[in-house]
Design a protein around this motif. Structure first.
Motif, PDB file in Angstrom:
ATOM      1  N   LEU A 152       0.835  -1.180   0.000  1.00 37.83           N
ATOM      2  CA  LEU A 152       0.000   0.000   0.000  1.00 37.83           C
ATOM      3  C   LEU A 152       0.878   1.240   0.000  1.00 37.83           C
ATOM      4  N   ALA A 153       0.218   2.390  -0.131  1.00 38.49           N
ATOM      5  CA  ALA A 153       0.953   3.646  -0.195  1.00 38.49           C
ATOM      6  C   ALA A 153       1.923   3.772   0.971  1.00 38.49           C
ATOM      7  N   THR A 154       3.055   4.377   0.696  1.00 40.09           N
ATOM      8  CA  THR A 154       4.080   4.553   1.719  1.00 40.09           C
ATOM      9  C   THR A 154       3.507   5.281   2.924  1.00 40.09           C
ATOM     10  N   PRO A 155       3.627   4.752   4.129  1.00 39.86           N
ATOM     11  CA  PRO A 155       3.042   5.401   5.313  1.00 39.86           C
ATOM     12  C   PRO A 155       3.730   6.719   5.620  1.00 39.86           C
ATOM     13  N   PHE A 156       2.960   7.623   6.210  1.00 35.82           N
ATOM     14  CA  PHE A 156       3.528   8.913   6.596  1.00 35.82           C
ATOM     15  C   PHE A 156       4.342   8.790   7.880  1.00 35.82           C
ATOM     16  N   LEU A 157       5.360   9.566   7.933  1.00 37.81           N
ATOM     17  CA  LEU A 157       6.131   9.648   9.167  1.00 37.81           C
ATOM     18  C   LEU A 157       5.438  10.615  10.118  1.00 37.81           C
ATOM     19  N   ALA A 158       5.784  10.519  11.380  1.00 43.03           N
ATOM     20  CA  ALA A 158       5.151  11.385  12.374  1.00 43.03           C
ATOM     21  C   ALA A 158       5.441  12.852  12.101  1.00 43.03           C
ATOM     22  N   ASN A 159       6.632  13.134  11.591  1.00 38.11           N
ATOM     23  CA  ASN A 159       7.009  14.508  11.283  1.00 38.11           C
ATOM     24  C   ASN A 159       6.782  14.759   9.791  1.00 38.11           C
ATOM     25  N   PRO A 160       5.733  15.559   9.419  1.00 37.35           N
ATOM     26  CA  PRO A 160       5.435  15.779   8.012  1.00 37.35           C
ATOM     27  C   PRO A 160       6.615  16.335   7.228  1.00 37.35           C
ATOM     28  N   ALA A 161       7.445  17.094   7.867  1.00 46.53           N
ATOM     29  CA  ALA A 161       8.569  17.693   7.166  1.00 46.53           C
ATOM     30  C   ALA A 161       9.542  16.637   6.664  1.00 46.53           C
ATOM     31  N   THR A 221       7.503  10.627   0.048  1.00 44.95           N
ATOM     32  CA  THR A 221       6.422  10.807  -0.903  1.00 44.95           C
ATOM     33  C   THR A 221       5.505   9.588  -0.888  1.00 44.95           C
ATOM     34  N   VAL A 222       4.232   9.833  -0.803  1.00 47.33           N
ATOM     35  CA  VAL A 222       3.230   8.779  -0.854  1.00 47.33           C
ATOM     36  C   VAL A 222       2.595   8.792  -2.238  1.00 47.33           C
ATOM     37  N   THR A 223       2.607   7.665  -2.913  1.00 47.11           N
ATOM     38  CA  THR A 223       1.984   7.540  -4.220  1.00 47.11           C
ATOM     39  C   THR A 223       0.661   6.811  -4.077  1.00 47.11           C
ATOM     40  N   LEU A 224      -0.406   7.487  -4.419  1.00 45.51           N
ATOM     41  CA  LEU A 224      -1.745   6.916  -4.364  1.00 45.51           C
ATOM     42  C   LEU A 224      -2.137   6.417  -5.749  1.00 45.51           C
ATOM     43  N   ARG A 225      -2.722   5.236  -5.803  1.00 48.06           N
ATOM     44  CA  ARG A 225      -3.118   4.662  -7.080  1.00 48.06           C
ATOM     45  C   ARG A 225      -4.591   4.951  -7.369  1.00 48.06           C
ATOM     46  N   GLY A 240      -9.196  -0.758   0.353  1.00 53.41           N
ATOM     47  CA  GLY A 240      -7.992   0.047   0.469  1.00 53.41           C
ATOM     48  C   GLY A 240      -6.840  -0.425  -0.379  1.00 53.41           C
ATOM     49  N   VAL A 241      -7.056  -1.385  -1.268  1.00 58.53           N
ATOM     50  CA  VAL A 241      -5.980  -1.842  -2.158  1.00 58.53           C
ATOM     51  C   VAL A 241      -5.747  -0.824  -3.265  1.00 58.53           C
ATOM     52  N   ILE A 242      -6.832  -0.276  -3.807  1.00 62.57           N
ATOM     53  CA  ILE A 242      -6.774   0.844  -4.743  1.00 62.57           C
ATOM     54  C   ILE A 242      -7.180   2.091  -3.955  1.00 62.57           C
ATOM     55  N   ASP A 243      -6.442   3.170  -4.120  1.00 63.52           N
ATOM     56  CA  ASP A 243      -6.639   4.345  -3.269  1.00 63.52           C
ATOM     57  C   ASP A 243      -7.762   5.262  -3.737  1.00 63.52           C
ATOM     58  N   LEU A 244      -7.810   5.494  -5.055  1.00 63.65           N
ATOM     59  CA  LEU A 244      -8.857   6.350  -5.614  1.00 63.65           C
ATOM     60  C   LEU A 244      -9.472   5.655  -6.819  1.00 63.65           C
ATOM     61  N   ASN A 245     -10.724   6.010  -7.114  1.00 64.39           N
ATOM     62  CA  ASN A 245     -11.409   5.354  -8.211  1.00 64.39           C
ATOM     63  C   ASN A 245     -12.445   6.295  -8.793  1.00 64.39           C
ATOM     64  N   ARG A 246     -12.410   6.432 -10.095  1.00 61.82           N
ATOM     65  CA  ARG A 246     -13.455   7.186 -10.793  1.00 61.82           C
ATOM     66  C   ARG A 246     -14.462   6.171 -11.320  1.00 61.82           C
ATOM     67  N   LYS A 306     -11.490   4.756   2.228  1.00 59.74           N
ATOM     68  CA  LYS A 306     -11.451   5.344   3.573  1.00 59.74           C
ATOM     69  C   LYS A 306     -10.160   4.947   4.292  1.00 59.74           C
ATOM     70  N   ARG A 307      -9.707   3.730   4.036  1.00 63.58           N
ATOM     71  CA  ARG A 307      -8.462   3.264   4.658  1.00 63.58           C
ATOM     72  C   ARG A 307      -7.291   4.152   4.237  1.00 63.58           C
ATOM     73  N   SER A 308      -7.229   4.508   2.967  1.00 64.94           N
ATOM     74  CA  SER A 308      -6.152   5.369   2.476  1.00 64.94           C
ATOM     75  C   SER A 308      -6.327   6.797   2.987  1.00 64.94           C
ATOM     76  N   TYR A 309      -7.574   7.265   2.982  1.00 60.34           N
ATOM     77  CA  TYR A 309      -7.855   8.624   3.435  1.00 60.34           C
ATOM     78  C   TYR A 309      -7.482   8.793   4.904  1.00 60.34           C
TER      79      TYR A 309
END
Length: 332
Positions: free
Chosen positions: A19-28, A32-36, A89-95, A249-252
Motif C-alpha cells: 500500500l501507499a508509503t506510510p507517513f512519518l510522524a514529522n510531516p517535514a 512521498t506517498v503515491t496513491l493509485r 484500500g488496495v486501490i486508493d482512488l477510483n473514478r 477510507k483506509r487510504s484517506y
C-alpha cells in the motif's frame, strides 16, 4: 474475452504490491506517498486527465509529499472489481459511474434517473451543493470517501441496424446497460431488452450481435470506438448519470488532517477543469464520429419520458428519496 487475463494479472499484481508509503510522524521528513487511482477510460479522457491534474496540484501544494498515479484503460480491471478493491484500500482512488454505487447506497440511483435533470447547468447546481453531498453521504458506511462529481454528459442510444426515433423502435432490441437494476428497469420501460455488460465487453458484443446497441455519451461512444460497430446514434439524452471520484477510507484515514483537507480541495478544484475538458472533448468526439460516418438524429423526448413513471415508482420508494427528487426538481 482474451483481454481478461492480463487485466486480472495486473490487478493481482496490485493486490500483491504494498500500500501507499506510510507517513512519518514529522510531516517535514515524510516520504512521498503515491496513491493509485483507477479508471476504465483511456489516457486523454477528461476524467483521467482531471485526476492527473489533481496529482500535479497535490504534489505542488504538499511539497512533494503526495502524488497520484492514474491507471486508465481498464488497467486495474472493470469498475465492479476495482470498486471492491477500493473499499478494501488496495486501490486508493477510483473514478466510477454513479450506477456502480447503486447496490451500495440506494440514493445514488437518483442522479441517473431518466429525464430528472433539465440541463447540464441544472445538474451542476444540484450536485455541487448540499443535495449532491446528501446523495453520496452513505458511502462512508462502505469504506468510501466521496471527493467530487465529474460530468458524464447526456447518455443516448446507439445501434447497429437502425436509428431510434420513438420508443417503439427499441422494442425487441438488446441494449447493453451498466450492471444496475435501475438501468435494467429503465431499458425495459423503453421497450428494450436490457443486457448488463462490463464496459470492456461492449465493442465485441455489438460487433458479434450479442447486443444490438448500447447507450452512452459522445466521448465514450468515440473513445471506446463503438462508432465503428454501431453507426446510428440517436440523441435521446435520457440520463445524465454523473461520475463520482471516491477514495478508499483506509487510504484517506492514513493522511494527516492537512493532507485530507488538501485532497478534498484538489478534487473540488479539479471539477471545473474536468468540465472544461469535457465540453471540448464532447464537441470533438461528436465531430469525429460524424466524420467517420455515424448518422446522428435527434429524438422527440416526450414519448420516452412519458413511460418512466414505473421506474420512479420502483426506485424512489421511501420518503427520504422522494424528498431528494422533489428538491432537485425545485432547484432553479
Amino acid at each position: 474475452m482474451t483481454i481478461r487475463a492480463p487485466r486480472r494479472a495486473v490487478l493481482l499484481g496490485a493486490l500483491a504490491a504494498p500500500l501507499a508509503t506510510p507517513f512519518l510522524a514529522n510531516p517535514a521528513k515524510a516520504q512521498t506517498v503515491t496513491l493509485r487511482s483507477s479508471d476504465v477510460h483511456p489516457d486523454g479522457y477528461p476524467t483521467v486527465e482531471a485526476v492527473k491534474w489533481m496529482s500535479k496540484q497535490m504534489e505542488e501544494k504538499s511539497g512533494g509529499r503526495v502524488r497520484i498515479q492514474v491507471y486508465g484503460n481498464h488497467t486495474l480491471g472493470e469498475e465492479k472489481d476495482t470498486l471492491e478493491q477500493t473499499r478494501f484500500g488496495v486501490i486508493d482512488l477510483n473514478r466510477v459511474n454513479s450506477a456502480s454505487l447503486n447496490s451500495l447506497v440506494p440514493e445514488t440511483v437518483i442522479p441517473g434517473l431518466p429525464f430528472l435533470f433539465r440541463s447540464e447547468d441544472h445538474m451542476h447546481r444540484v450536485l455541487d451543493g448540499a443535495i449532491g453531498d446528501d446523495i453520496v453521504s452513505g458511502l462512508a458506511r462502505h469504506n468510501l470517501v466521496p471527493l467530487c462529481y465529474y460530468d458524464s454528459g447526456a447518455r443516448s442510444f446507439y445501434t447497429r441496424t437502425r436509428a431510434i426515433n420513438e420508443p417503439g423502435d427499441l422494442r425487441g432490441l438488446k441494449i447493453r446497460v451498466q450492471p444496475s437494476d435501475m438501468w435494467v428497469a429503465m431499458m425495459r420501460a423503453f421497450g428494450a431488452n436490457a443486457t448488463p455488460l462490463p464496459t470492456g465487453e461492449v465493442y465485441s458484443a455489438i460487433q458479434t450481435g450479442v447486443v444490438d446497441g448500447a447507450e452512452n455519451n459522445y466521448p465514450s461512444y468515440q473513445s471506446f470506438r463503438h462508432f465503428e460497430v454501431a453507426k446510428f446514434y440517436s440523441a435521446s439524452e435520457h440520463s445524465m448519470a454523473p461520475e463520482v471520484l471516491v477514495m478508499a477510507k483506509r487510504s484517506y484515514d492514513k493522511l494527516p488532517k492537512d493532507l485530507q483537507d488538501m485532497m478534498r480541495q484538489a478534487a473540488k478544484d479539479s471539477v471545473p477543469e474536468m468540465r472544461r475538458m469535457w465540453q471540448e472533448r464532447s464537441n470533438a468526439a461528436k465531430a469525429a464520429v460524424i466524420a467517420a460516418g455515424s448518422q446522428i438524429n435527434t429524438v422527440n423526448k416526450a414519448p420516452f419520458e412519458q413511460g418512466m413513471g414505473p421506474v420512479y415508482d420502483q426506485f424512489v420508494r421511501d420518503a427520504r428519496m422522494k424528498g431528494i427528487v422533489a428538491k432537485i426538481r425545485e432547484t432553479a
